[in-house]
Each structure stands twice: as C-alpha cells, then as structure tokens.
Design a protein around this motif. Structure first.
Motif, PDB file in Angstrom:
ATOM      1  N   ALA A  95       9.202  43.577  -6.084  1.00 13.83           N
ATOM      2  CA  ALA A  95       9.211  42.995  -7.427  1.00 13.83           C
ATOM      3  C   ALA A  95       9.638  41.536  -7.340  1.00 13.83           C
ATOM      4  N   GLY A  96       9.205  40.750  -8.321  1.00 12.40           N
ATOM      5  CA  GLY A  96       9.589  39.353  -8.352  1.00 12.40           C
ATOM      6  C   GLY A  96       9.770  38.870  -9.775  1.00 12.40           C
ATOM      7  N   ILE A  97      10.540  37.806  -9.921  1.00  9.57           N
ATOM      8  CA  ILE A  97      10.819  37.257 -11.245  1.00  9.57           C
ATOM      9  C   ILE A  97      10.903  35.743 -11.133  1.00  9.57           C
ATOM     10  N   ASN A  98      10.366  35.050 -12.127  1.00  3.51           N
ATOM     11  CA  ASN A  98      10.387  33.599 -12.041  1.00  3.51           C
ATOM     12  C   ASN A  98      11.742  33.055 -12.481  1.00  3.51           C
ATOM     13  N   TRP A  99      11.894  31.743 -12.430  1.00  3.22           N
ATOM     14  CA  TRP A  99      13.203  31.099 -12.573  1.00  3.22           C
ATOM     15  C   TRP A  99      13.890  31.394 -13.900  1.00  3.22           C
ATOM     16  N   ASN A 100      13.123  31.562 -14.976  1.00  8.44           N
ATOM     17  CA  ASN A 100      13.758  31.794 -16.277  1.00  8.44           C
ATOM     18  C   ASN A 100      13.600  33.219 -16.771  1.00  8.44           C
ATOM     19  N   ILE A 150       6.602  40.502 -11.805  1.00  6.81           N
ATOM     20  CA  ILE A 150       5.470  41.137 -11.139  1.00  6.81           C
ATOM     21  C   ILE A 150       6.009  42.239 -10.250  1.00  6.81           C
ATOM     22  N   TYR A 151       5.225  43.319 -10.093  1.00  7.15           N
ATOM     23  CA  TYR A 151       5.674  44.474  -9.335  1.00  7.15           C
ATOM     24  C   TYR A 151       4.624  44.906  -8.326  1.00  7.15           C
ATOM     25  N   GLY A 152       5.104  45.483  -7.227  1.00  8.45           N
ATOM     26  CA  GLY A 152       4.191  46.108  -6.292  1.00  8.45           C
ATOM     27  C   GLY A 152       3.609  47.372  -6.908  1.00  8.45           C
ATOM     28  N   ASP A 153       2.415  47.731  -6.501  1.00  8.55           N
ATOM     29  CA  ASP A 153       1.738  48.873  -7.104  1.00  8.55           C
ATOM     30  C   ASP A 153       2.529  50.167  -6.957  1.00  8.55           C
ATOM     31  N   SER A 154       3.237  50.308  -5.857  1.00  5.06           N
ATOM     32  CA  SER A 154       3.934  51.564  -5.594  1.00  5.06           C
ATOM     33  C   SER A 154       5.174  51.763  -6.462  1.00  5.06           C
ATOM     34  N   VAL A 155       5.630  50.721  -7.145  1.00 11.97           N
ATOM     35  CA  VAL A 155       6.856  50.848  -7.943  1.00 11.97           C
ATOM     36  C   VAL A 155       6.634  50.577  -9.425  1.00 11.97           C
ATOM     37  N   LYS A 156       5.430  50.208  -9.803  1.00 11.25           N
ATOM     38  CA  LYS A 156       5.146  49.915 -11.208  1.00 11.25           C
ATOM     39  C   LYS A 156       5.495  51.100 -12.092  1.00 11.25           C
ATOM     40  N   GLY A 157       6.183  50.804 -13.184  1.00  6.99           N
ATOM     41  CA  GLY A 157       6.563  51.847 -14.126  1.00  6.99           C
ATOM     42  C   GLY A 157       7.858  52.562 -13.766  1.00  6.99           C
ATOM     43  N   ARG A 158       8.384  52.305 -12.565  1.00  6.26           N
ATOM     44  CA  ARG A 158       9.618  52.974 -12.136  1.00  6.26           C
ATOM     45  C   ARG A 158      10.752  51.966 -11.905  1.00  6.26           C
ATOM     46  N   PHE A 159      10.415  50.783 -11.443  1.00  2.00           N
ATOM     47  CA  PHE A 159      11.417  49.758 -11.129  1.00  2.00           C
ATOM     48  C   PHE A 159      11.340  48.636 -12.152  1.00  2.00           C
ATOM     49  N   THR A 160      12.491  48.025 -12.416  1.00  2.00           N
ATOM     50  CA  THR A 160      12.564  46.885 -13.321  1.00  2.00           C
ATOM     51  C   THR A 160      13.441  45.800 -12.710  1.00  2.00           C
ATOM     52  N   ILE A 161      12.893  44.593 -12.646  1.00  2.00           N
ATOM     53  CA  ILE A 161      13.655  43.453 -12.137  1.00  2.00           C
ATOM     54  C   ILE A 161      14.143  42.626 -13.317  1.00  2.00           C
ATOM     55  N   SER A 162      15.342  42.090 -13.192  1.00  2.00           N
ATOM     56  CA  SER A 162      15.903  41.235 -14.231  1.00  2.00           C
ATOM     57  C   SER A 162      16.845  40.229 -13.583  1.00  2.00           C
ATOM     58  N   ARG A 163      17.225  39.207 -14.341  1.00  2.00           N
ATOM     59  CA  ARG A 163      18.151  38.210 -13.804  1.00  2.00           C
ATOM     60  C   ARG A 163      19.069  37.689 -14.894  1.00  2.00           C
ATOM     61  N   GLU A 164      20.248  37.264 -14.483  1.00  2.00           N
ATOM     62  CA  GLU A 164      21.209  36.596 -15.364  1.00  2.00           C
ATOM     63  C   GLU A 164      21.596  35.296 -14.679  1.00  2.00           C
ATOM     64  N   ASN A 165      20.992  34.215 -15.077  1.00  2.00           N
ATOM     65  CA  ASN A 165      21.239  32.938 -14.413  1.00  2.00           C
ATOM     66  C   ASN A 165      22.686  32.482 -14.561  1.00  2.00           C
ATOM     67  N   ALA A 166      23.321  32.837 -15.667  1.00  2.00           N
ATOM     68  CA  ALA A 166      24.703  32.442 -15.869  1.00  2.00           C
ATOM     69  C   ALA A 166      25.639  33.107 -14.864  1.00  2.00           C
ATOM     70  N   GLU A 168       8.402  26.148  -7.932  1.00  2.00           N
ATOM     71  CA  GLU A 168       7.503  25.019  -8.127  1.00  2.00           C
ATOM     72  C   GLU A 168       6.619  25.244  -9.354  1.00  2.00           C
ATOM     73  N   THR A 169       6.338  26.525  -9.603  1.00  2.00           N
ATOM     74  CA  THR A 169       5.586  26.926 -10.782  1.00  2.00           C
ATOM     75  C   THR A 169       6.203  28.210 -11.311  1.00  2.00           C
ATOM     76  N   ASN A 170       5.642  28.741 -12.397  1.00  2.00           N
ATOM     77  CA  ASN A 170       6.093  30.020 -12.933  1.00  2.00           C
ATOM     78  C   ASN A 170       5.462  31.201 -12.209  1.00  2.00           C
ATOM     79  N   THR A 171       4.567  30.915 -11.278  1.00  2.00           N
ATOM     80  CA  THR A 171       3.912  31.985 -10.528  1.00  2.00           C
ATOM     81  C   THR A 171       4.871  32.567  -9.504  1.00  2.00           C
ATOM     82  N   VAL A 172       5.020  33.880  -9.516  1.00  2.00           N
ATOM     83  CA  VAL A 172       5.869  34.567  -8.558  1.00  2.00           C
ATOM     84  C   VAL A 172       5.007  34.975  -7.367  1.00  2.00           C
TER      85      VAL A 172
END
Length: 126
Positions: free
Chosen positions: A49-54, A59-75, A102-106
C-alpha cells in the motif's frame, strides 16, 4: 535523510487483525510519499500500500485491496497500515518506505524508495 521504525507486528490467527505503525525521524515528514512493502521467505519484495504526502491519494496491491487500509498523521510523523481479515499468505516481513514527494502519484516499485525501515514480522496462522 529520514529514519523509519516499524512497530506492531506479531502473530495472529487467520481472520484476525493487526495494525502496523511506522514512525519517521524527519522534521519534514509531510514532504514524503510513503509505502508499505512485504517480503516472504524466498519471494521478491511486494508492494502492499502507498499514500501520498498529504494523504489524499492511496493505492493498494491487488492481494490486499478491501482488507488493508493505509493512513498517515503528519503531525505525529507516522504512517499506519490497518490489516483486517488476515490470511496465512499475508505472512511476511513488512517494511515501511519513504520517497520525497515530487508528485501526488504514489509509486509501487521498491527501487523508487530510497529510505527503508528495518521491517517487522507478521505471522498469520491457519
């Protein structure tokens, strides 16, 4: 330069849940796109799984879609991976990785990420 430390791995039964966390040392954590990868014995490192800067793009790998969730707390300089409905095939060492945004693309290729944590073991028993 950023240092990454993963926590939260362990042993869980199939169908259970785990939450992995990755804490970064960077003072400017918010400028990094983050990814979770895993590697099982004898297999190549796999994008999970991946997440952009904000946090606006995930985005998720096919094998984990619907089961895994990525999140971030920049603070808090952290990125997390909530893993539900775990399967024995999810057993692997899980790595957190960072790439200056460099972009929002993960990106999903491991070689695109210059900074890595030491990994945390996740074992799912059947």
């Amino acid at each position: 330069q950023v240092q990454l430390v993963e926590t939260g791995g362990g042993l869980v039964q199939a169908g259970g849940s785990l939450r992995l966390s990755c804490t970064a040392s960077a003072h400017t954590f918010g400028v990094y796109n983050m990814g979770w990868f895993r590697q099982a014995p004898g297999k190549e490192r796999e994008f999970v799984a991946g997440i952009n800067w904000n946090g606006g793009n995930t985005i998720y790998g096919d094998s984990v879609k619907g089961r895994f969730t990525i999140s971030r707390e920049n603070a808090k300089n952290t990125v997390s991976l909530q893993m539900n409905s775990l399967k024995p095939e999810d057993t692997a060492v899980y790595y957190c990785a960072a790439r200056p945004a460099e972009t929002n693309t993960v990106l999903v290729a491991a070689y695109e990420y210059p900074y890595w944590g030491q990994g945390t073991q996740v074992t799912v028993s059947s």
